[in-house]
Enzyme design. Structure first.
Site, PDB file in Angstrom:
ATOM      1  N   GLY A 146       0.760  -1.270  -0.222  1.00  0.00           N
ATOM      2  CA  GLY A 146      -0.308  -0.081   0.073  1.00  0.00           C
ATOM      3  C   GLY A 146       0.745   0.949   0.050  1.00  0.00           C
ATOM      4  O   GLY A 146       2.352   1.260   0.190  1.00  0.00           O
ATOM      5  N   CYS A 147       0.579   2.755  -0.323  1.00  0.00           N
ATOM      6  CA  CYS A 147       1.106   3.781  -0.715  1.00  0.00           C
ATOM      7  C   CYS A 147       1.470   4.055   1.064  1.00  0.00           C
ATOM      8  O   CYS A 147       2.546   4.434   0.819  1.00  0.00           O
ATOM      9  CB  CYS A 147       0.116   4.622  -1.509  1.00  0.00           C
ATOM     10  SG  CYS A 147      -1.769   4.776  -0.511  1.00  0.00           S
TER      11      CYS A 147
END
Length: 343
Positions: A146-147
């Site tokens: 995920g970012c």
């Protein structure tokens, strides 16, 4: 390598399309959507006119596997856990940008995502693809990070791996542009709510928390938990992660700096800032870089790390292509040597 993209009409899917179209070793052979099929993508997204003229197609696993060598899933969480299974069963290479295969414990996925997990047999085949730390050989299923998780993990990896900090002292404070929330409409994403404003959301509840803990415990099983907060800021792209942790007794500022230089000195997409210089979002937008600055307050034994990424590139599609390069045994910079967009 011939690739297909499922979920191409989302922000991450469109970014994959942009980056892969200029990759020297890749041909995009098909693009797929769940709701917008049967027309050329440039009709839906005029910025692609005369550049990408592929039609949007329904997802047909057999057809995709017959014409492609690898498939990207850029759909929201909850899609790939079911639709990737025909590919996984046939050992067809998959890079999934959602959270569906990141967590090894199905109960954790169900707790944090509120959905039924992918089967254990599929989860066991997935590898968490934190690209700057490499990938195993002969891998078929990559769970792209995920970012927020990418910005957070990269900010503390040297400190955790070299055991320089108190294990229960890690605090992450992340601030993200609005594209990180995806295209789905919400009140917080309205212009009148987001402009000239900053708002905290999902405090202690963000779905990236368990994957951060999972990776940190992979390096040090004695880390018990983390403190994690997230906020929306009025920019389109970018994450600024400020991380705080307590140094162990006797640790010096020079040892902290040396740890980061030893870990990241040869990493092409991690740029360490000079002492007392801290990165800003603008210096990485449109690129696959993670820029990192560090400081140490000896009076409080507090280490501060500031990391910045473009959430759609390093935090999603760029890292997915970096993982593709690793799978293909190409230089990991192939197709990703992008100068950040400035101003």
């Amino acid at each position: 390598m011939k690739v297909s993209i499922i979920g191409v009409t989302g922000y991450s899917g469109l970014e994959l399309l942009r980056l892969l179209s200029n990759h020297p070793a890749v041909e995009i052979v098909s693009i797929h959507s769940h709701s917008q099929n049967g027309e050329a993508i440039d009709r839906r997204f005029p910025h692609l006119k005369q550049l990408i003229e592929l039609p949007l197609e329904e997802v047909d696993p057999e057809k995709i596997m017959a014409q492609a060598d690898l498939v990207f899933f850029a759909a929201p969480s909850g899609v790939a856990k079911d639709q990737a299974l025909p590919f996984i069963e046939k050992q067809f290479p998959v890079i999934d940008l959602s959270g569906d295969y990141r967590l090894k414990n199905p109960a954790q996925y169900e707790k944090w995502y509120g959905k039924t997990s992918a089967p254990i047999s599929a989860l066991e085949q997935a590898t968490y693809g934190l690209a700057d730390f490499g990938l195993p050989k002969n891998l078929k299923l990559v769970a792209n990070p995920g970012c927020y998780a990418t910005a957070a993990i990269l900010s503390v990896a040297p400190l955790v791996k070299q055991q320089l900090i108190e294990k229960n002292s890690i605090i992450f404070d992340g601030k993200s542009g609005l594209s990180g929330a995806g295209k789905k409409l919400s009140e917080a994403a309205h212009y009148t709510e987001a402009n000239d404003n900053m708002s905290v959301y999902k405090l202690n509840q963000h779905q990236h928390i368990p994957e951060i803990v999972q990776q940190l415990q992979h390096w040090d099983s004695e880390i018990p938990a983390i403190q994690f907060s997230t906020a929306l800021i009025p920019v389109t792209r970018g994450i600024l992660m400020t991380t705080y942790c307590k140094a162990k007794a006797g640790i010096t500022g020079s040892e902290i700096r040396e740890a980061f230089e030893a870990e990241y000195g040869n990493k092409p997409f991690i740029r360490l800032q000079e002492d007392q210089n801290f990165p800003c979002i603008k210096q990485v937008v449109g690129s696959n870089y993670c820029d990192i600055g560090t400081a140490y307050n000896e009076a409080t034994q507090t280490i501060t790390v500031v990391s910045v990424i473009d959430n759609l590139v390093k935090g999603a599609s760029g890292q997915a292509i970096q993982n593709l390069n690793l799978l293909m045994n190409l230089p990991e910079t192939t197709g990703l040597e992008l100068i950040p967009v400035y101003p």
